[in-house]
Design an enzyme around this catalytic site. Structure first.
Site, PDB file in Angstrom:
ATOM      1  N   GLU A 158      62.120  28.960  34.067  1.00 53.39           N
ATOM      2  CA  GLU A 158      62.449  29.860  35.169  1.00 53.39           C
ATOM      3  C   GLU A 158      61.168  30.417  35.773  1.00 53.39           C
ATOM      4  OE1 GLU A 158      63.980  33.698  32.908  1.00 53.39           O
ATOM      5  OE2 GLU A 158      64.818  31.905  32.007  1.00 53.39           O
ATOM      6  N   CYS A 163      15.670  55.779  41.700  1.00 52.45           N
ATOM      7  CA  CYS A 163      17.096  55.936  41.982  1.00 52.45           C
ATOM      8  C   CYS A 163      17.347  55.922  43.494  1.00 52.45           C
ATOM      9  CB  CYS A 163      17.589  57.248  41.377  1.00 52.45           C
ATOM     10  SG  CYS A 163      19.246  57.697  41.913  1.00 52.45           S
ATOM     11  N   TYR A 206      67.069  38.119  33.597  1.00 54.17           N
ATOM     12  CA  TYR A 206      66.557  36.967  32.840  1.00 54.17           C
ATOM     13  C   TYR A 206      66.788  37.063  31.336  1.00 54.17           C
ATOM     14  CZ  TYR A 206      62.520  40.121  32.587  1.00 54.17           C
ATOM     15  OH  TYR A 206      61.701  41.202  32.417  1.00 54.17           O
ATOM     16  N   CYS A 245      20.390  64.666  40.252  1.00 53.37           N
ATOM     17  CA  CYS A 245      20.778  63.549  41.115  1.00 53.37           C
ATOM     18  C   CYS A 245      22.183  63.799  41.695  1.00 53.37           C
ATOM     19  CB  CYS A 245      20.768  62.250  40.305  1.00 53.37           C
ATOM     20  SG  CYS A 245      21.399  60.842  41.221  1.00 53.37           S
ATOM     21  N   LYS A 257      58.367  33.097  36.968  1.00 50.86           N
ATOM     22  CA  LYS A 257      57.930  34.400  36.472  1.00 50.86           C
ATOM     23  C   LYS A 257      57.733  35.302  37.677  1.00 50.86           C
ATOM     24  CE  LYS A 257      54.819  36.686  33.285  1.00 50.86           C
ATOM     25  NZ  LYS A 257      54.494  37.856  34.071  1.00 50.86           N
ATOM     26  N   ASP A 316      56.998  38.509  39.965  1.00 51.19           N
ATOM     27  CA  ASP A 316      55.953  39.517  39.889  1.00 51.19           C
ATOM     28  C   ASP A 316      56.494  40.855  40.380  1.00 51.19           C
ATOM     29  OD1 ASP A 316      53.525  40.410  39.220  1.00 51.19           O
ATOM     30  OD2 ASP A 316      52.465  39.550  40.933  1.00 51.19           O
ATOM     31  N   LYS A 326      50.895  30.657  33.448  1.00 55.68           N
ATOM     32  CA  LYS A 326      50.442  31.401  34.618  1.00 55.68           C
ATOM     33  C   LYS A 326      49.716  30.486  35.598  1.00 55.68           C
ATOM     34  CE  LYS A 326      50.234  35.634  34.618  1.00 55.68           C
ATOM     35  NZ  LYS A 326      49.954  36.752  33.715  1.00 55.68           N
ATOM     36  N   CYS A 328      18.495  59.812  44.379  1.00 52.66           N
ATOM     37  CA  CYS A 328      17.635  60.992  44.242  1.00 52.66           C
ATOM     38  C   CYS A 328      16.167  60.621  44.047  1.00 52.66           C
ATOM     39  CB  CYS A 328      18.106  61.865  43.082  1.00 52.66           C
ATOM     40  SG  CYS A 328      17.733  61.146  41.477  1.00 52.66           S
ATOM     41  N   CYS A 352      19.224  56.124  36.058  1.00 52.25           N
ATOM     42  CA  CYS A 352      18.457  57.104  36.819  1.00 52.25           C
ATOM     43  C   CYS A 352      18.146  58.248  35.874  1.00 52.25           C
ATOM     44  CB  CYS A 352      19.298  57.596  37.993  1.00 52.25           C
ATOM     45  SG  CYS A 352      18.838  59.224  38.594  1.00 52.25           S
TER      46      CYS A 352
HETATM   47  S1  IVH Z   1      61.225  37.260  29.600  1.00 54.54           S
HETATM   48  C1  IVH Z   1      61.224  38.257  25.534  1.00 54.54           C
HETATM   49  N1  IVH Z   1      61.459  36.081  31.936  1.00 54.54           N
HETATM   50  O1  IVH Z   1      56.939  39.198  32.655  1.00 54.54           O
HETATM   51  C2  IVH Z   1      60.572  37.939  26.787  1.00 54.54           C
HETATM   52  N2  IVH Z   1      59.981  37.915  31.764  1.00 54.54           N
HETATM   53  O2  IVH Z   1      54.706  39.171  30.779  1.00 54.54           O
HETATM   54  C3  IVH Z   1      60.602  39.047  27.745  1.00 54.54           C
HETATM   55  N3  IVH Z   1      58.876  38.521  33.859  1.00 54.54           N
HETATM   56  O3  IVH Z   1      57.750  42.159  30.972  1.00 54.54           O
HETATM   57  C4  IVH Z   1      60.367  38.694  29.134  1.00 54.54           C
HETATM   58  N4  IVH Z   1      59.809  36.993  35.093  1.00 54.54           N
HETATM   59  O4  IVH Z   1      58.443  41.918  33.431  1.00 54.54           O
HETATM   60  C5  IVH Z   1      60.863  37.054  31.238  1.00 54.54           C
HETATM   61  N5  IVH Z   1      61.772  34.975  33.949  1.00 54.54           N
HETATM   62  C6  IVH Z   1      61.195  35.934  33.247  1.00 54.54           C
HETATM   63  C7  IVH Z   1      60.280  36.838  33.847  1.00 54.54           C
HETATM   64  C8  IVH Z   1      59.691  37.808  33.056  1.00 54.54           C
HETATM   65  C9  IVH Z   1      58.974  38.007  35.074  1.00 54.54           C
HETATM   66  C10 IVH Z   1      57.988  39.646  33.476  1.00 54.54           C
HETATM   67  C11 IVH Z   1      58.654  40.746  32.698  1.00 54.54           C
HETATM   68  C12 IVH Z   1      57.917  40.845  31.398  1.00 54.54           C
HETATM   69  C13 IVH Z   1      56.612  40.213  31.759  1.00 54.54           C
HETATM   70  C14 IVH Z   1      55.972  39.645  30.510  1.00 54.54           C
END
Ligand code: IVH
Length: 668
Positions: A115, A410, A227, A434, A117, A119, A316, A413, A428
């Protein structure tokens, strides 16, 4: 007035229909009726509720906004810890992860749920009997903030779950975020109202959710994707992560549509590559993708380490890099006189923010990278990390550039710059003569964790010092509304607020005061230890090097700094002036009254809370935190991957606590 049966029935029907439409519109993006019709249904329910207020229930579709502003958020202790994720920054790291999983499970191939991630920020939604009763932020994973009233305003969060077999208690976890469109709209509004802009969607989402006034949150376009689950009772969940997500969706919780089951690393890599490509085209920000072992049974047998599950990993995206030009290299003077070269850059948008300068740390670093004014450089910024210059593109260097050299006096000063053998930092020598050091020490004094003078921001301190209204921290308490009004961005109202804040700050604590003095090497933790050990400022000021060194955690260098600071006549004068101006603190409690008085702890391994924080909490209860295990140690607290200290504790028969137990002892 009792409610006629027919009205009650109509209201119930409207509830059900509106919940359904809400879900179709906000969670599925697939509305069944035009907006106007929806509005009509909502208005009908509103007028019934106006006529018969008994009909209003907390889960009514009319009850998304309207809660009164709060003074502060309540605290929520998470029944089940909110974990975070380990990161993989390359395919190799992902391969390592998969290998570890397979070895532990003793299997050749693993099915993962993949899935995006998101932000944003993690939240926990607690449903009892299908009704949203509480929402909380992650906080430190153990306790978070109660943001129920704010979360209720998020349209895609159901106030009431739909469907069958909903567990009696169901805690859902998900990410609250702001779409690119929502973010742009918010910033446009802010710009036309002359307000400060948010730097990126994540900050905007966090700022919007952590609002004390739910009416403000309601106006921000926040969304959620769920999630996972936390605590569950009085019901059963499916056996795989993907099936659980399908269940959640069936109960009208919003789940991302493209969560896929993939097999093995090759499946993971394909999913990652797809999203790396799609990233820019998504309507919201993602910073990677997440892989989770799909079978719950396997998740359970893998378990988790300190902070993160062994069954999941975040792959990441690489830190963003951009090219830009160095407009100049400035030298900044810090609170303790340290000179830091900073590259001033042609503004460049990287990693979600506009970067205009990047620290070059110290002279050696500049020499090593050979960064020069006029150079084209690559800058990098990942997540919350400070921007850095990765390297110079040498081929693009214009003619006639000059190698950077740290000045010998510096820049502020003009005092001598000194460099201690073996230290990378040049300083400094001007001390509080200063203006730069003066400004920084006043900023530090006013900061939140020190004297906490609300409204005394950096810009204001700079003006006050430049206009010579103040030269030392003790002058602050002489400032009047007239002195302040008339400064840039200072109306009469803010001037009198600041004078009040100054008065409030006079009543402080000894640890805060010691920290606020800005003695080199004396951070918050040391300030606390000193306050506890000496109990009285005069005793601390009179202490000689031996007495200081006798304090646990104060080594010869720190002892010398403290002694030097208090020997300096100027500092003694400033302290006397502060006390005369009315700065005071309550007598420090004697350690005997504290539950861990005389107990020595040693911390080892990776802990989930910052080590400094745990240390401070132990110290505040009278405990001592030592660096190595000996017969004098009372407890060893172990995190993940503990090293030889753990072995030594076992050998010496010293009680070993895991982090959770230790935290439990602290909260008793
Ligand atoms: S699972 C047990 N799934 O990423 C695992 N986290 O770095 C708990 N996040 O605190 C997190 N998308 O805020 C999970 N598909 C996803 C996510 C996700 C974003 C964030 C979440 C978590 C942080 C961890």
């Amino acid at each position: 007035m009792s409610v006629p049966k027919s009205v009650r029935a109509r209201a119930r029907k409207l509830h059900a229909e509106l919940h359904e439409h809400n879900y179709r519109y906000y969670s599925r993006d697939d509305p069944l009726i035009p907006d106007a019709e929806y509005d009509q249904l909502l208005r009908e329910l509103q007028s019934l509720e106006e006529q018969y207020p008994q009909l209003i229930t907390p889960d009514s579709p009319t009850q998304r906004v309207g809660a009164a502003p709060l003074k502060a958020f309540g605290e929520v202790r998470h029944e089940q810890r909110m974990l975070s994720l380990d990161n993989a920054f390359s395919d190799d790291e992902l391969l390592d992860f998969d290998r570890r999983v397979r070895e532990r499970l003793e299997t050749d191939e693993v099915e993962y749920a993949a899935e995006p991630k998101l932000d944003g920020l993690a939240v926990s939604l607690l449903y009892r009997d299908g009704r949203l009763v509480r929402a909380a932020t992650r906080g430190d994973g153990i306790t978070g903030e109660d943001v129920t009233q704010n979360v209720r305003t998020i349209a895609s969060v159901p106030l009431k779950l739909a469907g069958r077999s909903i567990p009696e208690v169901l805690e859902v976890r998900g990410e609250v975020y702001m779409s690119h469109a929502g973010f742009e709209a918010l910033n446009q509004q802010a710009a036309s109202a002359g307000q400060k802009l948010f730097v990126n969607p994540r900050n905007a989402a966090a700022g919007s959710l952590r609002q004390l006034d739910p009416a403000i949150t309601a106006r921000r376009s926040l969304e959620i994707f769920c999630y996972g689950v936390g605590q569950v009772s009085g019901g059963t969940l499916a056996e795989t992560h993907t099936d659980i997500l399908a269940q959640l969706q069936g109960w009208h919780l919003r789940v991302y549509e493209d969560v896929q089951r993939v097999t093995g690393v090759s499946g993971c890599i394909a999913y990652y590559q797809h999203y790396e490509q799609q990233r820019e085209r998504l309507p919201f920000e993602i910073d990677g993708v997440v892989f989770k072992v799909n079978r719950l049974q396997q998740q359970q047998s893998l378990g988790f380490v300190a902070r993160a599950p062994r069954w999941a990993i975040a792959r990441k995206f690489p830190a963003q890099q951009r090219e830009t030009r160095v407009l100049g290299i400035e030298v900044q003077v810090g609170r303790t006189g340290a000179l830091t070269p900073v590259a001033r850059l042609q503004p460049v948008f990287v990693g979600g923010v506009t970067v205009t300068n990047a620290t070059l740390h110290n002279e050696e670093e500049v020499q090593r990278k050979d960064v020069r004014k006029g150079d084209t450089v690559i800058v990098r910024r990942a997540g919350d990390v400070i921007p850095e210059v990765v390297r110079v593109i040498r081929e693009r260097r214009p003619a006639g550039t000059q190698k950077f050299q740290l000045p010998t006096s510096c820049p502020v000063c003009h005092s001598h710059v000194v460099r201690v053998e073996g230290e990378a930092v040049a300083r400094c020598s001007g001390g509080l003569f200063c203006p730069a050091q003066r400004k920084e020490s006043i900023k530090h004094f006013a900061s939140r964790r020190a004297m906490d003078i609300e409204g005394l921001g950096d810009k204001l301190v700079e003006q006050l010092v430049e206009k010579e209204r103040i030269s030392h921290v003790s002058d602050l308490y002489r400032l009047t509304v007239e002195d302040l009004a008339g400064l840039e961005r200072m109306a009469e109202k803010s001037a009198s607020n600041l004078v009040e804040a100054l008065q409030r700050s006079q009543s402080t604590t000894l640890p805060r005061f010691i920290y606020a003095l800005g003695i080199r090497e004396v951070g918050e933790a040391t300030a606390q230890t000193l306050a506890r050990e000496f109990g009285d400022l005069d005793l601390l000021m009179a202490a000689d090097i031996e007495a200081l060194e006798a304090v646990r955690d104060v080594g010869p260098v720190v002892a010398k700094r403290i002694s030097e600071f208090f020997t300096e006549q100027h500092n003694r004068k400033v302290i006397a002036a502060l006390r005369e101006a009315g700065v005071h603190w309550p007598v420090v409690e004697k350690p005997q009254a504290q539950p861990f008085a005389g107990k020595t702890f040693v911390l080892t391994g990776t802990l989930s809370m910052p080590r400094a924080e745990l240390k401070e909490r132990l110290q505040s209860m009278g405990g001592r935190v030592a660096g190595s295990v000996s017969k004098q140690t009372d407890f060893v607290v172990v995190g993940d991957n503990p090293g030889s200290k753990h072995d030594k504790a076992l050998k010496l028969g010293i009680p070993v606590l895991d982090e959770a137990t230790c935290i439990e002892m602290l909260s008793k």
